[in-house]
Design an enzyme around this catalytic site. Structure first.
Site, PDB file in Angstrom:
ATOM      1  N   CYS A   1       5.946  -0.084  -8.253  1.00  0.00           N
ATOM      2  CA  CYS A   1       5.991   1.166  -7.469  1.00  0.00           C
ATOM      3  C   CYS A   1       7.130   1.080  -6.446  1.00  0.00           C
ATOM      4  O   CYS A   1       7.265   0.071  -5.753  1.00  0.00           O
ATOM      5  CB  CYS A   1       4.659   1.401  -6.763  1.00  0.00           C
ATOM      6  SG  CYS A   1       3.259   1.488  -7.892  1.00  0.00           S
TER       7      CYS A   1
ATOM      8  N   CYS B   1       6.493   0.210  -2.535  1.00  0.00           N
ATOM      9  CA  CYS B   1       5.550  -0.857  -2.179  1.00  0.00           C
ATOM     10  C   CYS B   1       6.225  -2.208  -2.008  1.00  0.00           C
ATOM     11  O   CYS B   1       7.051  -2.623  -2.826  1.00  0.00           O
ATOM     12  CB  CYS B   1       4.472  -0.954  -3.260  1.00  0.00           C
ATOM     13  SG  CYS B   1       3.226  -2.199  -2.901  1.00  0.00           S
TER      14      CYS B   1
ATOM     15  N   CYS C   1       2.838  -8.508  -7.761  1.00  0.00           N
ATOM     16  CA  CYS C   1       2.346  -7.381  -8.567  1.00  0.00           C
ATOM     17  C   CYS C   1       3.424  -6.983  -9.565  1.00  0.00           C
ATOM     18  O   CYS C   1       4.618  -7.058  -9.275  1.00  0.00           O
ATOM     19  CB  CYS C   1       2.023  -6.199  -7.651  1.00  0.00           C
ATOM     20  SG  CYS C   1       1.305  -4.780  -8.507  1.00  0.00           S
TER      21      CYS C   1
ATOM     22  N   GLU D   1      -2.105 -11.988   1.344  1.00  0.00           N
ATOM     23  CA  GLU D   1      -2.527 -11.402   2.607  1.00  0.00           C
ATOM     24  C   GLU D   1      -3.924 -10.824   2.464  1.00  0.00           C
ATOM     25  O   GLU D   1      -4.256 -10.225   1.447  1.00  0.00           O
ATOM     26  CB  GLU D   1      -1.616 -10.232   2.978  1.00  0.00           C
ATOM     27  CG  GLU D   1      -0.224 -10.644   3.332  1.00  0.00           C
ATOM     28  CD  GLU D   1       0.625  -9.428   3.720  1.00  0.00           C
ATOM     29  OE1 GLU D   1       1.852  -9.561   3.670  1.00  0.00           O
ATOM     30  OE2 GLU D   1       0.072  -8.373   4.059  1.00  0.00           O
TER      31      GLU D   1
ATOM     32  N   CYS E   1      -9.760  -6.025   3.606  1.00  0.00           N
ATOM     33  CA  CYS E   1      -8.898  -5.634   2.497  1.00  0.00           C
ATOM     34  C   CYS E   1      -8.422  -6.908   1.822  1.00  0.00           C
ATOM     35  O   CYS E   1      -7.805  -7.759   2.467  1.00  0.00           O
ATOM     36  CB  CYS E   1      -7.719  -4.823   3.036  1.00  0.00           C
ATOM     37  SG  CYS E   1      -6.489  -4.428   1.775  1.00  0.00           S
TER      38      CYS E   1
ATOM     39  N   CYS F   1       1.084  -3.059   3.522  1.00  0.00           N
ATOM     40  CA  CYS F   1       0.965  -3.816   2.288  1.00  0.00           C
ATOM     41  C   CYS F   1       2.082  -4.822   1.997  1.00  0.00           C
ATOM     42  O   CYS F   1       3.202  -4.428   1.717  1.00  0.00           O
ATOM     43  CB  CYS F   1       0.886  -2.829   1.129  1.00  0.00           C
ATOM     44  SG  CYS F   1      -0.086  -1.397   1.527  1.00  0.00           S
TER      45      CYS F   1
HETATM   46  N1  SAH Z   1      -2.434  -1.694  -7.115  1.00  0.00           N
HETATM   47  C1  SAH Z   1      -3.498  -0.953  -6.505  1.00  0.00           C
HETATM   48  C2  SAH Z   1      -4.009  -1.547  -5.211  1.00  0.00           C
HETATM   49  C3  SAH Z   1      -3.004  -2.081  -4.234  1.00  0.00           C
HETATM   50  S1  SAH Z   1      -2.050  -0.889  -3.356  1.00  0.00           S
HETATM   51  C4  SAH Z   1      -3.070   0.494  -6.316  1.00  0.00           C
HETATM   52  O1  SAH Z   1      -1.952   0.819  -6.664  1.00  0.00           O
HETATM   53  O2  SAH Z   1      -3.873   1.308  -5.862  1.00  0.00           O
HETATM   54  C5  SAH Z   1      -3.176  -0.126  -2.247  1.00  0.00           C
HETATM   55  C6  SAH Z   1      -2.702   1.213  -1.725  1.00  0.00           C
HETATM   56  O3  SAH Z   1      -1.602   1.051  -0.823  1.00  0.00           O
HETATM   57  C7  SAH Z   1      -2.189   2.102  -2.846  1.00  0.00           C
HETATM   58  O4  SAH Z   1      -2.620   3.419  -2.707  1.00  0.00           O
HETATM   59  C8  SAH Z   1      -0.698   1.982  -2.663  1.00  0.00           C
HETATM   60  O5  SAH Z   1      -0.036   2.993  -3.304  1.00  0.00           O
HETATM   61  C9  SAH Z   1      -0.581   1.969  -1.149  1.00  0.00           C
HETATM   62  N2  SAH Z   1       0.736   1.557  -0.667  1.00  0.00           N
HETATM   63  C10 SAH Z   1       1.612   0.713  -1.239  1.00  0.00           C
HETATM   64  N3  SAH Z   1       2.752   0.635  -0.535  1.00  0.00           N
HETATM   65  C11 SAH Z   1       2.612   1.455   0.524  1.00  0.00           C
HETATM   66  C12 SAH Z   1       3.454   1.828   1.619  1.00  0.00           C
HETATM   67  N4  SAH Z   1       4.676   1.321   1.750  1.00  0.00           N
HETATM   68  N5  SAH Z   1       2.983   2.710   2.510  1.00  0.00           N
HETATM   69  C13 SAH Z   1       1.740   3.233   2.389  1.00  0.00           C
HETATM   70  N6  SAH Z   1       0.890   2.913   1.394  1.00  0.00           N
HETATM   71  C14 SAH Z   1       1.316   2.044   0.460  1.00  0.00           C
END
Ligand code: SAH
Length: 345
Positions: free
Chosen positions: A114, A117, A110, A90, A103, A334
């Site tokens: 987390c 995510c 990944c 995406e 973006c 995301c």
């Molecule tokens: N791996 C990198 C970049 C990708 S995630 C990182 O962790 O920063 C980009 C941002 O989106 C990160 O801050 C991540 O924590 C956030 N993110 C992921 N899932 C999310 C969600 N469900 N709601 C809001 N932000 C989210």
């Protein structure tokens, strides 16, 4: 062989068996990245015989747009791109008050795990190449061009952990900066990381003054480990030391991203801990109300908690912003469009 994504020097190397003058590499580079041609047959400044020979062995392949969704307010457009091996990513266009921001994703999937995510639900398929990340920018820029617009800023915040794909990501940044490509200043890029310490330290030495965002999401080690497994590998004090070193070396303010998850990290206790952690640094905090992912079973806090959290940080003189929501009507959170596509396959 697909030459999309190669630098001029690399094109020159590919052209060696063709025994042509070196300016041909420059012409092909220009045709591909400035005139946006993907067919050697259309490169009419090359001799016809050479066009034929190039076509026999080389291709210029960009991803196909599998889906394009526009938010009802017209400010967000989300692209689902497919590569020839089945990888899907995406990329998002956000029309911000300060310009057109894109973006981009850096990996197909990944491995960070987390809990909040969507991009990590099925693990990592593979790294994207430098050319594939570059192609994301081109697809969106083509779309903007039709409307007489262009890309102004770029965040590496799509699917994937950019610092786990270091070489390709830095290669992408260098190409975007090239005058003959987008000519964008490094300051218009923001790289977001979950806290890969060696990657942060290496990037600080790279000499590219891109902004760094650190996905913090918890003000202490114990809680951070619970929601971000990578925290077990790189402990909080180490991560904070690395971001401080980054800010010092590059002179760029670091942003700490902090997702607010109801009942998990959104209490005043955490706000206090967070302000103690961040105060005195060349840094700001970006609060991101959780975009709920069905599989995770986590909730976004109510408006009142979000405001109370933010107000506390402000009172402690910590620069704080709350991320505005964009494009939730098109699965712009995301990785959600990509997952919907995978489910349908
Ligand atoms: N791996 C990198 C970049 C990708 S995630 C990182 O962790 O920063 C980009 C941002 O989106 C990160 O801050 C991540 O924590 C956030 N993110 C992921 N899932 C999310 C969600 N469900 N709601 C809001 N932000 C989210």
């Amino acid at each position: 062989m697909n030459i999309w994504g190669l630098t001029q020097e690399e094109i020159q190397t590919v052209l060696e068996p063709f025994h042509v003058p070196s300016y041909r590499a420059k012409q092909i580079h220009r045709a591909m990245y400035q005139e946006r041609k993907t067919d050697f047959g259309e490169m009419t400044n090359l001799p016809k015989e050479l066009r034929g020979r190039l076509k026999d062995t080389l291709t210029i392949e960009r991803p196909s747009v599998l889906d394009l969704r526009r938010s009802s307010d017209g400010r967000t457009a989300k692209f689902l791109l497919g590569f020839s091996d089945g990888a899907t990513v995406e990329s998002v266009l956000m029309r911000q008050p300060y310009g057109n921001s894109i973006c981009v994703s850096t990996q197909d999937g990944c491995s960070m795990g987390c809990v909040f995510c969507a991009s990590t639900l099925h693990g990592l398929s593979r790294n994207l190449t430098r050319g594939e990340i570059l192609a994301e920018a081109y697809v969106i820029d083509d779309y903007l061009r039709e409307q007489g617009e262009k890309i102004d800023t770029c965040v590496l915040m799509g699917t994937g952990e950019p610092l786990m794909n270091y070489e390709n990501v830095v290669g992408f940044l260098r190409m975007m900066h090239e005058k003959e490509i987008f000519g964008m200043s490094y300051r218009s890029f923001t790289l977001s990381t979950s806290g890969i310490v060696p990657g942060i330290l290496r990037l600080a030495e790279e000499g590219l003054p891109v902004s760094l965002s650190l996905s913090l999401h918890a003000p202490n080690q114990e809680l951070r480990e619970k929601i971000m497994p990578i925290a077990r590998k790189y402990a909080l004090p180490e991560v904070i030391a690395a971001t401080k070193a980054y800010a010092k070396k590059t002179g760029r303010r670091v942003t700490y991203e902090y997702i607010l998850i109801a009942g998990v990290n959104d209490g005043l206790e955490e706000a206090k801990e967070l302000s103690r952690l961040v105060s005195g640094q060349l840094a700001s905090v970006n609060l991101i109300p959780l975009n709920p992912v069905a599989e995770a079973g986590l909730k976004r806090p109510g408006l009142e908690s979000i405001e109370a959290f933010s107000a506390y940080l402000s009172k402690q003189h910590i620069p704080v912003t709350v991320r505005r929501e964009m494009g939730t009507d098109i699965d712009a959170a995301c990785g959600q469009l990509r997952n919907a596509y995978r489910r349908g396959r």
